[in-house]
Scaffold this motif. Structure first.
Motif, short mmCIF file in Angstrom:
data_model
loop_
_atom_site.label_atom_id
_atom_site.label_comp_id
_atom_site.label_asym_id
_atom_site.label_seq_id
_atom_site.Cartn_x
_atom_site.Cartn_y
_atom_site.Cartn_z
N PRO A 78 0.81 -1.23 0.00
CA PRO A 78 0.00 0.00 0.00
C PRO A 78 0.84 1.27 0.00
O PRO A 78 0.55 2.23 -0.73
CB PRO A 78 -0.82 -0.12 1.29
N GLY A 79 1.89 1.30 0.84
CA GLY A 79 2.70 2.51 0.95
C GLY A 79 4.17 2.20 1.11
O GLY A 79 4.55 1.19 1.71
N PHE A 80 5.01 3.08 0.57
CA PHE A 80 6.46 2.86 0.60
C PHE A 80 7.14 4.22 0.72
O PHE A 80 6.73 5.20 0.07
CB PHE A 80 6.90 2.17 -0.69
N VAL A 81 8.17 4.29 1.55
CA VAL A 81 8.96 5.51 1.68
C VAL A 81 10.43 5.10 1.78
O VAL A 81 10.76 4.11 2.44
CB VAL A 81 8.50 6.35 2.90
N ALA A 82 11.29 5.83 1.08
CA ALA A 82 12.70 5.46 1.03
C ALA A 82 13.55 6.71 0.96
O ALA A 82 13.10 7.78 0.51
CB ALA A 82 12.99 4.56 -0.18
N GLY A 83 14.80 6.59 1.37
CA GLY A 83 15.73 7.70 1.30
C GLY A 83 17.13 7.21 0.96
O GLY A 83 17.51 6.10 1.33
N VAL A 84 17.87 8.04 0.25
CA VAL A 84 19.26 7.75 -0.09
C VAL A 84 20.10 8.99 0.19
O VAL A 84 19.73 10.10 -0.24
CB VAL A 84 19.42 7.33 -1.57
N TYR A 85 21.18 8.81 0.92
CA TYR A 85 22.22 9.85 1.06
C TYR A 85 23.45 9.35 0.33
O TYR A 85 23.85 8.19 0.48
CB TYR A 85 22.56 10.08 2.54
N THR A 119 17.80 3.77 3.19
CA THR A 119 16.84 3.32 4.19
C THR A 119 15.45 3.35 3.58
O THR A 119 15.18 4.14 2.67
CB THR A 119 16.91 4.17 5.47
N ALA A 120 14.57 2.48 4.06
CA ALA A 120 13.23 2.39 3.48
C ALA A 120 12.27 1.71 4.45
O ALA A 120 12.69 0.98 5.36
CB ALA A 120 13.26 1.63 2.16
N PHE A 121 10.98 1.95 4.23
CA PHE A 121 9.92 1.26 4.96
C PHE A 121 8.78 0.98 4.00
O PHE A 121 8.40 1.84 3.18
CB PHE A 121 9.40 2.12 6.12
N GLY A 122 8.23 -0.23 4.07
CA GLY A 122 7.03 -0.58 3.32
C GLY A 122 6.03 -1.19 4.27
O GLY A 122 6.41 -1.93 5.19
N GLN A 147 21.09 14.20 -0.77
CA GLN A 147 20.09 13.33 -0.14
C GLN A 147 18.74 13.46 -0.83
O GLN A 147 18.34 14.55 -1.21
CB GLN A 147 19.97 13.72 1.34
N ILE A 148 18.06 12.32 -0.99
CA ILE A 148 16.70 12.33 -1.55
C ILE A 148 15.79 11.47 -0.68
O ILE A 148 16.24 10.52 -0.03
CB ILE A 148 16.66 11.79 -3.00
N VAL A 149 14.51 11.81 -0.66
CA VAL A 149 13.48 11.01 0.01
C VAL A 149 12.32 10.86 -0.97
O VAL A 149 11.89 11.84 -1.59
CB VAL A 149 13.01 11.64 1.33
N VAL A 150 11.82 9.63 -1.10
CA VAL A 150 10.73 9.31 -2.02
C VAL A 150 9.61 8.66 -1.21
O VAL A 150 9.86 7.73 -0.45
CB VAL A 150 11.19 8.34 -3.12
N ALA A 151 8.38 9.14 -1.39
CA ALA A 151 7.22 8.52 -0.73
C ALA A 151 6.18 8.17 -1.79
O ALA A 151 5.99 8.91 -2.76
CB ALA A 151 6.62 9.47 0.29
N HIS A 152 5.52 7.04 -1.58
CA HIS A 152 4.52 6.58 -2.57
C HIS A 152 3.39 5.86 -1.85
O HIS A 152 3.62 5.10 -0.90
CB HIS A 152 5.18 5.63 -3.57
N GLY A 153 2.17 6.07 -2.30
CA GLY A 153 1.05 5.26 -1.85
C GLY A 153 0.41 5.73 -0.57
O GLY A 153 0.41 6.92 -0.23
N THR A 154 -0.10 4.76 0.18
CA THR A 154 -0.98 5.02 1.32
C THR A 154 -0.34 4.53 2.62
O THR A 154 0.14 3.39 2.69
CB THR A 154 -2.33 4.29 1.11
N ALA A 155 -0.36 5.37 3.63
CA ALA A 155 0.21 5.02 4.93
C ALA A 155 -0.72 4.14 5.75
O ALA A 155 -0.27 3.34 6.58
CB ALA A 155 0.56 6.28 5.71
N ASN A 156 -2.02 4.28 5.51
CA ASN A 156 -3.02 3.55 6.30
C ASN A 156 -4.26 3.39 5.44
O ASN A 156 -4.96 4.38 5.16
CB ASN A 156 -3.33 4.33 7.59
N THR A 157 -4.57 2.18 5.03
CA THR A 157 -5.72 1.97 4.14
C THR A 157 -7.06 2.18 4.84
O THR A 157 -8.08 2.36 4.18
CB THR A 157 -5.69 0.56 3.51
N ALA A 158 -7.04 2.18 6.17
CA ALA A 158 -8.30 2.43 6.90
C ALA A 158 -8.71 3.89 6.79
O ALA A 158 -9.91 4.21 6.82
CB ALA A 158 -8.15 2.03 8.36
N THR A 159 -7.74 4.78 6.66
CA THR A 159 -8.03 6.22 6.60
C THR A 159 -7.69 6.82 5.24
O THR A 159 -8.03 7.98 4.98
CB THR A 159 -7.21 6.97 7.67
#
Length: 473
Positions: A24-31, A325-328, A36-48
């Motif tokens: 649903p959602g993905f956020v990543a960063g590269v230094y 670094t990243a989180f999905g 440095q860049i940060v990329v965010a995509h999609g939905t953090a919480n499908t309930a909201t």
């Protein structure tokens, strides 16, 4: 450095995240080298339907273990701890179900995953200031040992949690307060906390589990693990920018991006050195806190972190002055993170990644690996079926509370169908049906190895960096 190069990385991450329809959602960063860049995509919480933003917070999961190790080294520098002293000399109440076993565990063993504490699925439910105290008190009646300290390597949640309680004992501060004072503040991790109550005041992602039939994502029913798991990765929450700042601190010999010293150059280097090496491709050499992943000639200091329905990753590449670094917010995001990491190494940095597994073999004697292997609340039965190893994994909860917490953490699915394995060489096996290139990157952890064969029988099985001990046929 060439700004266009990092823009190309940004475009690639965005493209890959958009193509991963089951996350649903993905956020990543590269230094890299000052940019440095940060990329965010999609939905953090499908309930909201809240969007994933560049500054959306998420649970660090086991990435926390590198923060906990940093805290331990800070107290060593202050003279409050000695890596080569027994833990019980600081924490006399520390005991395990095997009499005297805890007495032989040194501080160093806790943060190098060589302690042998058999507590990988031990989830006592306690909250607040005495949570870690309650965890340590429960070890004596519930958890034994897998091996003698320093004898083997087994990824250890228990070791890190004991380290967290040890930090509380020698500093007089709670683990959350110490983390805020000695890591978050000096490293410039301005949006990090250990509290769901704090996290809810700003944009924060929640984990999701995929319905196996429809592949629809549903939000987790449990945001975080109990407070007892804080130092192993249960409670810390922050942003990509926060983890980039922490990673950059370890790139710069312990000095944060703001110029504040978090750790000495000597301690930072010690964390990156090999502390133990199992000499098998599926278990990379371990430093202190960091896992040292060899990608050909390039070493990636890394740690990934599972949380309920989510997964984070932090990678530091010292020789190229790079942090990724990243989180999905589904567990399957680890595959996307692995793909992006390998792309950054090969296409952005020009590193060569040789094939880790080039062939499978049919002439390997399978009999030394057959039998039942156990660790805390886990049983693995290994047999030979149609000329391959077959494993049946069974979760055996110690009580209703343990079952409730682990079931929620796993999204309700605590059992899996039998898995077949093909031999790569004696003692090393790959799950059947996977392309061999699957294992070149982070997912080498899917390989299974067997160790310490005596009288025709392996004593240990290692899967995902975790040991189980042979207990019978």
């Amino acid at each position: 450095m060439n700004n266009n190069a990092l823009h190309t990385v940004e475009a690639h991450i965005r493209e890959q995240a958009a193509a991963s329809t089951h996350i649903p959602g993905f956020v990543a960063g590269v230094y890299h080298a000052g940019e440095q860049i940060v990329v965010a995509h999609g939905t953090a919480n499908t309930a909201t339907n809240a969007p994933m933003l560049p500054d959306t917070g998420f649970l660090f999961g086991s990435v926390t273990k590198v923060l906990t190790t940093t805290l331990v080294l800070r107290q060593v520098e202050r003279g409050l701890l000695d890596l080569d002293r027994p833990v019980v000399s600081y924490l006399p109440e520390f005991a395990l179900a095997v009499p005297g076993a805890a007495d032989r565990i040194l501080v160093r063993h806790l943060i190098s995953h060589t302690n042998g504490i058999d507590a990988d699925l031990y989830f006592p439910d306690a909250k607040g200031r005495d949570a870690l105290k309650a965890y340590v008190a429960g070890l004596a009646g519930n958890c034994g040992t897998l091996f003698e300290p320093g004898e083997q390597l087994s990824y250890s949640n228990g070791g890190m949690i004991v380290a967290g309680r040890l930090l509380e004992a020698v500093t007089g501060l709670s683990f959350p307060d110490l983390l805020a004072r000695d890591v978050y503040a000096p490293a410039g991790m301005k949006d990090s906390s250990t509290s769901a109550e704090r996290a809810i005041l700003r944009s924060t992602a929640v984990g999701h589990f995929l319905d196996p039939e429809t592949m629809a994502a549903r939000p987790t029913g449990m945001f975080m693990l109990p407070d007892t798991w804080g130092p192993a990765g249960g409670t810390p929450i922050g942003t990509v920018a926060d983890l980039l700042a922490f990673g950059r601190t370890h790139l710069a010999g312990g000095v944060s991006p703001s110029g504040e010293r978090v750790l000495s150059a000597e301690s930072t280097a010690l964390m990156q050195q090999v502390a133990f090496d199992m000499a098998t491709p599926n278990v990379p050499p371990m430093g202190l806190g960091w896992v040292r992943y060899p990608f050909g000639d390039t070493t990636v200091l890394a740690m990934s972190g599972a949380s309920p329905g989510g997964v984070s990753i932090l990678c530091v590449v010292p020789e190229h002055d790079l942090v990724f670094t990243a989180f999905g917010n589904t567990s399957g995001a680890i595959m996307l993170q692995d793909q992006i990491l390998q792309w950054i190494l090969t296409e952005h940095l020009g590193a060569k990644i040789p094939a880790l597994v080039t062939e499978v073999r049919e002439d390997v004697d399978l009999t030394p690996y057959v039998g039942t292997y156990r660790s805390n609340q886990l049983r693995i039965d290994v047999s030979i079926v149609d000329g391959q190893l077959e494993e049946r994994m069974t979760y055996e909860p110690a009580d209703a509370s343990q079952e409730e917490i682990f079931t929620a953490f796993a999204g309700g699915a605590t059992s899996a169908p039998p898995q077949r394995y093909v031999a790569i060489r004696p003692g090393l096996f790959a799950p059947a049906g996977y392309p061999l290139e699957t294992f070149d990157g982070y997912l080498r952890l899917l390989l299974v190895s067997f160790h310490d064969v005596r009288d025709g029988q392996a004593r240990f099985r290692n899967g995902g960096g975790r040991l189980t001990r042979h207990v019978g046929e």
